[in-house]
Design a protein around this motif. Structure first.
Motif, short mmCIF file in Angstrom:
data_model
loop_
_atom_site.label_atom_id
_atom_site.label_comp_id
_atom_site.label_asym_id
_atom_site.label_seq_id
_atom_site.Cartn_x
_atom_site.Cartn_y
_atom_site.Cartn_z
N SER A 70 45.46 46.31 29.15
CA SER A 70 46.86 46.69 29.07
C SER A 70 47.05 47.59 27.85
CB SER A 70 47.76 45.46 28.99
OG SER A 70 47.46 44.71 27.82
N ARG A 71 48.23 48.16 27.75
CA ARG A 71 48.50 49.05 26.63
C ARG A 71 49.93 48.93 26.17
NH1 ARG A 71 51.33 53.61 28.37
NH2 ARG A 71 50.86 54.64 26.40
N ASP A 72 50.15 49.28 24.92
CA ASP A 72 51.49 49.34 24.35
C ASP A 72 51.65 50.75 23.79
OD1 ASP A 72 53.31 47.38 21.83
OD2 ASP A 72 53.79 49.25 22.86
N GLY A 73 52.40 51.59 24.51
CA GLY A 73 52.56 52.97 24.09
C GLY A 73 53.25 53.12 22.75
N ALA A 74 54.17 52.21 22.46
CA ALA A 74 54.93 52.32 21.21
C ALA A 74 54.03 52.18 19.99
CB ALA A 74 56.04 51.27 21.18
N SER A 75 53.02 51.35 20.10
CA SER A 75 52.12 51.13 18.95
C SER A 75 50.76 51.78 19.13
CB SER A 75 51.93 49.63 18.73
OG SER A 75 51.30 49.04 19.85
N ASN A 76 50.60 52.56 20.22
CA ASN A 76 49.30 53.20 20.51
C ASN A 76 48.17 52.19 20.49
OD1 ASN A 76 50.24 55.87 20.83
ND2 ASN A 76 50.37 56.10 18.61
N SER A 77 48.39 51.08 21.16
CA SER A 77 47.39 50.02 21.19
C SER A 77 46.97 49.73 22.62
CB SER A 77 47.94 48.75 20.56
OG SER A 77 48.24 48.94 19.19
N VAL A 78 45.72 49.31 22.75
CA VAL A 78 45.17 48.90 24.04
C VAL A 78 44.58 47.50 23.85
CG1 VAL A 78 43.48 49.39 25.83
CG2 VAL A 78 44.66 51.26 24.69
N TYR A 79 44.72 46.68 24.86
CA TYR A 79 44.27 45.30 24.77
C TYR A 79 43.32 44.96 25.92
CZ TYR A 79 48.43 45.36 21.88
OH TYR A 79 49.37 45.69 20.94
N LEU A 80 42.48 43.98 25.67
CA LEU A 80 41.64 43.44 26.72
C LEU A 80 41.73 41.93 26.67
CD1 LEU A 80 39.63 44.27 28.99
CD2 LEU A 80 37.79 43.76 27.36
N GLN A 81 42.44 41.35 27.62
CA GLN A 81 42.52 39.91 27.75
C GLN A 81 41.33 39.44 28.56
OE1 GLN A 81 44.79 37.62 26.45
NE2 GLN A 81 43.38 36.10 27.29
N MET A 82 40.54 38.57 27.97
CA MET A 82 39.32 38.10 28.63
C MET A 82 39.43 36.60 28.88
SD MET A 82 36.46 40.25 26.49
CE MET A 82 36.72 39.31 25.00
N ASN A 83 39.43 36.21 30.13
CA ASN A 83 39.51 34.81 30.53
C ASN A 83 38.23 34.39 31.24
OD1 ASN A 83 42.20 34.75 29.55
ND2 ASN A 83 42.99 35.38 31.55
N SER A 84 38.05 33.09 31.37
CA SER A 84 36.88 32.55 32.06
C SER A 84 35.60 33.20 31.56
CB SER A 84 37.02 32.75 33.58
OG SER A 84 38.20 32.16 34.06
N LEU A 85 35.45 33.25 30.27
CA LEU A 85 34.31 33.94 29.68
C LEU A 85 33.00 33.23 30.00
CD1 LEU A 85 35.94 34.99 26.33
CD2 LEU A 85 34.80 36.56 27.91
N LYS A 86 31.96 34.05 30.17
CA LYS A 86 30.64 33.55 30.50
C LYS A 86 29.65 33.98 29.41
CE LYS A 86 31.59 34.60 35.37
NZ LYS A 86 31.12 35.36 36.55
N PRO A 87 28.53 33.28 29.29
CA PRO A 87 27.52 33.72 28.31
C PRO A 87 27.10 35.18 28.52
CG PRO A 87 27.04 31.50 29.03
CD PRO A 87 28.19 31.98 29.89
N ASP A 88 27.09 35.65 29.77
CA ASP A 88 26.73 37.04 30.05
C ASP A 88 27.72 38.05 29.50
OD1 ASP A 88 25.16 36.62 33.36
OD2 ASP A 88 24.44 36.28 31.31
N ASP A 89 28.90 37.57 29.10
CA ASP A 89 29.89 38.47 28.50
C ASP A 89 29.62 38.72 27.02
OD1 ASP A 89 32.34 36.74 30.47
OD2 ASP A 89 31.49 38.73 30.87
N THR A 90 28.65 38.02 26.45
CA THR A 90 28.31 38.20 25.06
C THR A 90 27.83 39.62 24.80
OG1 THR A 90 27.73 35.88 24.73
CG2 THR A 90 26.75 37.47 23.21
N ALA A 91 28.50 40.31 23.87
CA ALA A 91 28.17 41.71 23.58
C ALA A 91 29.06 42.21 22.46
CB ALA A 91 28.39 42.57 24.82
N MET A 92 28.72 43.39 21.96
CA MET A 92 29.63 44.12 21.09
C MET A 92 30.56 44.89 22.02
SD MET A 92 30.28 44.72 17.87
CE MET A 92 28.81 44.65 16.85
N TYR A 93 31.85 44.77 21.78
CA TYR A 93 32.84 45.43 22.63
C TYR A 93 33.43 46.62 21.87
CZ TYR A 93 32.68 41.87 26.20
OH TYR A 93 32.27 41.05 27.23
#
Length: 121
Positions: A70-93
């Motif tokens: 998602s994004r917030d144009g007013a603050s020039n920010s982008v978000y990544l909500q991560m649910n149901s995380l798995k060990p395979d999701d381990t990484a530098m993002y």
């Protein structure tokens, strides 16, 4: 354009994290914002991108249904909500920006942040 990520950390499998990316500088040149990740010994891979014009998202199949960009144009920010995380999701993002939305290949993106570590164990 400068990109700064935050929100990484350690979480147990099944847990959630929310990553944030703040953009500064000539942000009008970055109409497409994306999240990538890179695990040790693996290539950097695209996770999701969002077109800043209408906030339409696109997800890699590996995270579809679990992650939300998602994004917030007013603050020039982008978000990544991560649910149901798995060990395979381990990484530098990494947060990335591009003048155009053309997919989730690294060569599509001009601007990159320094990354935030996510560990699921």
């Amino acid at each position: 354009v400068q990109l700064v990520e935050s929100g990484g950390g350690s979480v147990q499998p099944g847990g959630s994290l929310r990553l944030s990316c703040g953009a500064s500088g000539y942000t009008y040149s970055s109409n497409c914002m994306a999240w990538f990740r890179q695990a040790p010994g693996k290539k950097r891979e695209g996770v999701a991108y969002i077109y800043t014009g209408d906030s339409s998202p696109y997800y890699d199949d590996s995270v579809k249904g679990r992650f939300t960009i998602s994004r917030d144009g007013a603050s020039n920010s982008v978000y990544l909500q991560m649910n149901s995380l798995k060990p395979d999701d381990t990484a530098m993002y990494y947060c990335a920006g591009s003048p155009h939305c053309a997919g989730l290949k690294t060569y599509h993106y001009v601007y990159w942040g320094q990354g935030t570590q996510v560990t699921v164990s």
